[in-house]
Design a protein around this motif. Sequence first.
Motif, PDB file in Angstrom:
ATOM      1  N   ILE A 108       0.835  -1.104  -0.094  1.00 12.18           N
ATOM      2  CA  ILE A 108       0.146  -0.148  -0.018  1.00 12.18           C
ATOM      3  C   ILE A 108       1.040   1.236  -0.127  1.00 12.18           C
ATOM      4  CG2 ILE A 108      -1.664   1.407   1.353  1.00 12.18           C
ATOM      5  CD1 ILE A 108      -2.710  -1.308   2.404  1.00 12.18           C
ATOM      6  N   MET A 109       0.588   2.184  -1.142  1.00 11.52           N
ATOM      7  CA  MET A 109       1.664   3.342  -1.063  1.00 11.52           C
ATOM      8  C   MET A 109       0.550   4.702  -1.381  1.00 11.52           C
ATOM      9  SD  MET A 109       4.817   1.867  -3.255  1.00 11.52           S
ATOM     10  CE  MET A 109       6.000   3.041  -2.296  1.00 11.52           C
ATOM     11  N   ALA A 110      -0.715   4.409  -1.168  1.00  7.01           N
ATOM     12  CA  ALA A 110      -1.556   5.749  -1.034  1.00  7.01           C
ATOM     13  C   ALA A 110      -2.887   5.297  -0.187  1.00  7.01           C
ATOM     14  CB  ALA A 110      -2.054   5.778  -2.502  1.00  7.01           C
TER      15      ALA A 110
ATOM     16  N   TYR B 213       2.398   3.345 -12.376  1.00  2.18           N
ATOM     17  CA  TYR B 213       2.968   3.492 -10.943  1.00  2.18           C
ATOM     18  C   TYR B 213       2.128   4.524 -10.015  1.00  2.18           C
ATOM     19  CZ  TYR B 213       6.774   0.438 -12.012  1.00  2.18           C
ATOM     20  OH  TYR B 213       7.435  -0.619 -12.591  1.00  2.18           O
ATOM     21  N   ARG B 214       1.035   4.780 -10.621  1.00  4.44           N
ATOM     22  CA  ARG B 214      -0.099   5.491  -9.876  1.00  4.44           C
ATOM     23  C   ARG B 214      -0.493   4.612  -8.818  1.00  4.44           C
ATOM     24  NH1 ARG B 214      -3.532   9.935 -11.350  1.00  4.44           N
ATOM     25  NH2 ARG B 214      -5.181  10.407 -10.068  1.00  4.44           N
ATOM     26  N   ASN B 215      -0.604   5.450  -7.527  1.00  6.46           N
ATOM     27  CA  ASN B 215      -0.866   4.664  -6.271  1.00  6.46           C
ATOM     28  C   ASN B 215       0.314   3.498  -5.824  1.00  6.46           C
ATOM     29  OD1 ASN B 215      -3.072   6.288  -5.575  1.00  6.46           O
ATOM     30  ND2 ASN B 215      -4.240   5.074  -6.983  1.00  6.46           N
ATOM     31  N   LYS B 216       1.343   3.352  -6.623  1.00  2.48           N
ATOM     32  CA  LYS B 216       2.316   2.484  -6.205  1.00  2.48           C
ATOM     33  C   LYS B 216       3.804   3.180  -5.932  1.00  2.48           C
ATOM     34  CE  LYS B 216       0.122  -1.238  -9.206  1.00  2.48           C
ATOM     35  NZ  LYS B 216       0.321  -2.193 -10.090  1.00  2.48           N
ATOM     36  N   GLY B 217       3.439   4.469  -5.585  1.00  2.79           N
ATOM     37  CA  GLY B 217       4.486   5.465  -5.303  1.00  2.79           C
ATOM     38  C   GLY B 217       4.508   6.639  -6.080  1.00  2.79           C
ATOM     39  N   VAL B 218       3.706   6.767  -6.960  1.00  4.35           N
ATOM     40  CA  VAL B 218       3.237   8.160  -7.805  1.00  4.35           C
ATOM     41  C   VAL B 218       2.199   8.600  -6.875  1.00  4.35           C
ATOM     42  CG1 VAL B 218       2.611   9.120  -9.974  1.00  4.35           C
ATOM     43  CG2 VAL B 218       4.331   7.618  -9.938  1.00  4.35           C
ATOM     44  N   ALA B 219       2.158   9.799  -6.309  1.00  2.00           N
ATOM     45  CA  ALA B 219       1.161  10.571  -5.502  1.00  2.00           C
ATOM     46  C   ALA B 219       1.025  11.572  -6.043  1.00  2.00           C
ATOM     47  CB  ALA B 219       1.174   9.991  -3.944  1.00  2.00           C
ATOM     48  N   TYR B 220      -0.280  12.347  -5.484  1.00  2.00           N
ATOM     49  CA  TYR B 220      -0.656  13.664  -5.915  1.00  2.00           C
ATOM     50  C   TYR B 220      -1.121  14.289  -4.680  1.00  2.00           C
ATOM     51  CZ  TYR B 220      -0.509  11.843 -10.599  1.00  2.00           C
ATOM     52  OH  TYR B 220      -0.150  11.205 -11.441  1.00  2.00           O
ATOM     53  N   CYS B 221      -1.193  13.663  -3.539  1.00  2.00           N
ATOM     54  CA  CYS B 221      -1.660  14.442  -2.345  1.00  2.00           C
ATOM     55  C   CYS B 221      -0.530  14.154  -1.181  1.00  2.00           C
ATOM     56  CB  CYS B 221      -2.989  13.953  -1.732  1.00  2.00           C
ATOM     57  SG  CYS B 221      -3.554  14.635  -0.130  1.00  2.00           S
ATOM     58  N   PRO B 222       0.224  15.078  -0.757  1.00  2.00           N
ATOM     59  CA  PRO B 222       1.423  14.683   0.195  1.00  2.00           C
ATOM     60  C   PRO B 222       0.808  14.635   1.579  1.00  2.00           C
ATOM     61  CG  PRO B 222       1.373  17.154  -0.643  1.00  2.00           C
ATOM     62  CD  PRO B 222       0.682  16.259  -1.452  1.00  2.00           C
ATOM     63  N   HIS B 223      -0.440  15.333   1.918  1.00  2.00           N
ATOM     64  CA  HIS B 223      -0.940  15.420   3.354  1.00  2.00           C
ATOM     65  C   HIS B 223      -1.513  13.878   3.639  1.00  2.00           C
ATOM     66  CE1 HIS B 223      -0.199  19.315   3.450  1.00  2.00           C
ATOM     67  NE2 HIS B 223      -1.131  19.844   2.291  1.00  2.00           N
ATOM     68  N   CYS B 224      -2.072  13.366   2.442  1.00  2.00           N
ATOM     69  CA  CYS B 224      -2.782  12.127   2.533  1.00  2.00           C
ATOM     70  C   CYS B 224      -1.856  10.973   2.634  1.00  2.00           C
ATOM     71  CB  CYS B 224      -3.693  11.808   1.335  1.00  2.00           C
ATOM     72  SG  CYS B 224      -4.951  13.015   1.152  1.00  2.00           S
TER      73      CYS B 224
ATOM     74  N   THR C 271      11.619  12.736 -17.199  1.00  2.00           N
ATOM     75  CA  THR C 271      11.332  12.125 -18.393  1.00  2.00           C
ATOM     76  C   THR C 271      10.759  10.538 -18.132  1.00  2.00           C
ATOM     77  OG1 THR C 271      13.636  11.171 -18.156  1.00  2.00           O
ATOM     78  CG2 THR C 271      13.111  13.234 -19.543  1.00  2.00           C
ATOM     79  N   GLU C 272      10.778   9.967 -17.199  1.00  2.00           N
ATOM     80  CA  GLU C 272      10.380   8.744 -16.842  1.00  2.00           C
ATOM     81  C   GLU C 272       9.975   8.221 -15.468  1.00  2.00           C
ATOM     82  OE1 GLU C 272      11.040   4.001 -18.411  1.00  2.00           O
ATOM     83  OE2 GLU C 272      12.610   5.793 -18.938  1.00  2.00           O
ATOM     84  N   VAL C 273       9.199   7.681 -15.043  1.00  2.00           N
ATOM     85  CA  VAL C 273       9.176   7.094 -13.623  1.00  2.00           C
ATOM     86  C   VAL C 273       9.510   5.748 -13.502  1.00  2.00           C
ATOM     87  CG1 VAL C 273       7.509   6.381 -11.827  1.00  2.00           C
ATOM     88  CG2 VAL C 273       7.231   8.623 -13.057  1.00  2.00           C
ATOM     89  N   LEU C 274      10.389   5.378 -12.920  1.00  2.00           N
ATOM     90  CA  LEU C 274      11.043   4.089 -12.919  1.00  2.00           C
ATOM     91  C   LEU C 274      10.571   3.175 -11.607  1.00  2.00           C
ATOM     92  CD1 LEU C 274      14.752   5.146 -13.462  1.00  2.00           C
ATOM     93  CD2 LEU C 274      12.972   4.561 -15.241  1.00  2.00           C
ATOM     94  N   GLY C 275      10.304   1.719 -12.056  1.00  4.01           N
ATOM     95  CA  GLY C 275       9.719   0.907 -10.961  1.00  4.01           C
ATOM     96  C   GLY C 275      10.296  -0.650 -11.397  1.00  4.01           C
ATOM     97  N   ASP C 276       9.805  -1.407 -10.438  1.00  4.65           N
ATOM     98  CA  ASP C 276      10.387  -2.654 -10.515  1.00  4.65           C
ATOM     99  C   ASP C 276       9.062  -3.675 -10.898  1.00  4.65           C
ATOM    100  OD1 ASP C 276       8.647  -2.853  -8.073  1.00  4.65           O
ATOM    101  OD2 ASP C 276      10.282  -3.504  -7.098  1.00  4.65           O
ATOM    102  N   GLY C 277       7.999  -3.000 -11.440  1.00  5.34           N
ATOM    103  CA  GLY C 277       6.832  -3.755 -11.733  1.00  5.34           C
ATOM    104  C   GLY C 277       5.826  -3.750 -10.729  1.00  5.34           C
ATOM    105  N   GLN C 278       6.394  -3.442  -9.460  1.00  6.58           N
ATOM    106  CA  GLN C 278       5.265  -3.262  -8.195  1.00  6.58           C
ATOM    107  C   GLN C 278       5.245  -2.054  -7.603  1.00  6.58           C
ATOM    108  OE1 GLN C 278       3.678  -6.215  -7.085  1.00  6.58           O
ATOM    109  NE2 GLN C 278       4.371  -7.164  -8.927  1.00  6.58           N
ATOM    110  N   ARG C 279       6.308  -1.350  -7.531  1.00  5.83           N
ATOM    111  CA  ARG C 279       6.287   0.203  -7.184  1.00  5.83           C
ATOM    112  C   ARG C 279       7.526   0.983  -7.572  1.00  5.83           C
ATOM    113  NH1 ARG C 279       7.005  -1.458  -0.956  1.00  5.83           N
ATOM    114  NH2 ARG C 279       5.619  -2.951  -1.506  1.00  5.83           N
ATOM    115  N   VAL C 280       7.356   2.055  -7.259  1.00  4.56           N
ATOM    116  CA  VAL C 280       8.447   3.107  -7.654  1.00  4.56           C
ATOM    117  C   VAL C 280       9.964   2.888  -7.303  1.00  4.56           C
ATOM    118  CG1 VAL C 280       9.051   5.597  -7.625  1.00  4.56           C
ATOM    119  CG2 VAL C 280       6.947   4.959  -8.427  1.00  4.56           C
ATOM    120  N   THR C 281      10.848   2.849  -8.058  1.00  6.22           N
ATOM    121  CA  THR C 281      12.229   2.894  -7.501  1.00  6.22           C
ATOM    122  C   THR C 281      13.222   4.111  -7.759  1.00  6.22           C
ATOM    123  OG1 THR C 281      12.922   1.574  -9.609  1.00  6.22           O
ATOM    124  CG2 THR C 281      12.336   0.243  -7.786  1.00  6.22           C
TER     125      THR C 281
END
Length: 527
Positions: A168-170, A334-345, A412-422
């Motif tokens: 869970i990342m969001a 990776y939205r909700n897997k490390g990419v987020a838009y609400c720092p407070h949440c 230029t790119e969001v990087l990840g391992d298939g499960q979450r942002v790296t």
Amino acid sequence: MLDATLKTQLKGYLERVTQPIQLIATLDDSAAAQEMRQLLTDIAEQSAQVSVSERDEPGVPRPSFAIARPDGSVHLRFAGLPLGHEFTSLVLALLQVGGHPSREAPELLEQVRALPGRYRFTTYFSQSCQSCPDVVQALNLMATLNPRIEHVAIDGAAFQAEVERLGIMAVPAIYLDGEPFGNGRMGLAEILAKLDTGSTTRAAEAIKAKEPFDVLVVGGGPAGAAAAIYAARKGIRTGVVAERFGGQVLDTLAIENFISVPHTEGPRLAAALEQHVREYEVDVMNLQRAKSLVAGSDGFELQLEGGAALKARSVVLATGARWRQMNVPGENDYRNKGVAYCPHCDGPLFKGKRVAVIGGGNSGVEAAIDLAGIVAHVTLLEFDAKLRADEVLQRKLRSLPNVRVIVSAQTTEVLGDGQRVTGLSYKERASGDSHRVELEGIFVQIGLLPNTEWLKGTLALSGRGEIETDARGETSLPGVFAAGDCTTVPYKQIVIAMGEGSKAALSAFDHLIRSSAPAQDPARQVA
């Protein structure tokens, strides 16, 4: 645990309780368990209807407590301390389990009671998340109304190992019977729409049967709410179509520039807006997304994604805006897997980790400042050659030892391992050199995008996609007016949106008067 002021307020609330409430704690030897024991004791001291006991229950999180009725008809539990934004959820749960009626629409309450089958919900929240209480309160209410529904609300920061295990990342993150059910803000109506698949069809049929409106407002944010109130006060038939009432205000944490209100929070203001609108004879149609607007000889037809359509003599467009995305490879993956838009949440879920903030305006710098107190390190990337935030915010940012600022940087790119942002990749705009930053989270804060794609080809839009309006709020399509963040009006502020919404409704009313005035008799005019 609770200070004197909170105890006094809680005592007043609990005077509304009409039946016994049992607080049943399952604790361990942790400091959090001691705090929970004290919290429950403080609550019980405020009402003779509330009792506290401890029970060793296998298979439940520790520390946690259930809010129950003596007959065992309610299955509702908090794991971790429901403080911060969730204290209101705790109070509402106490009131509703204790027999105080909910303010939700009666038809929704009956829909909950009639749900067949059994449902075991789990929600992961953070105390700083302003979106989480909507979900927690809705599911708590469902567990209160229907004995076949269970709900456990878990503070993710207090159960970090479980959050890590589930990835869970969001927040809010909702699980049903152990499987992912939803992420992000959801109210009672939205949850029911997912569970009761026939509700969408029934809603569409009900909308199709509605008579034409004099003024139809599209959007339920500050501009839409103000337009609806001003139109209804003229005594004309008014409707509001909203994807979610409150709009982007629901995602706003602190509001300190709303004139005459020194401080409030977005969800509280959104609830007040909706309550004010419903005091008038306004037909509010929530959870409805507009698809197209068609002009006809007798007015307009608004076609909805659900298949229904509404007719109106005039329209006020107040569709607002949404967070702008980076539109780079990996962002959606990776939205909700490390990419987020609400720092407070979501910030508390990244405690001790490395994160990036994209954007050097006020929102971005404020996010970096807030996150620096939680995470191990913050890298702020700004596309421009300098930060655009207010100088006072920049000074605070520069004083923080665990923040690095990189300007003239194009992600230029969001990087990840298939499960979450790296990590992420960015390019130096001056030299063209590419770099990689190793991290676990990315918070995007690069401004707003108007919700107007569905209007392309219907009326005039600016190059930024904003609806072009004149001083009266009128668009290029006679009889259609617009207000708020979806328009070319500068300065996207709540107070400005409310003023523009009011003006648009008054202009719509004036348009209706003039368009319905009888033609003057030529003979009388000559005479």
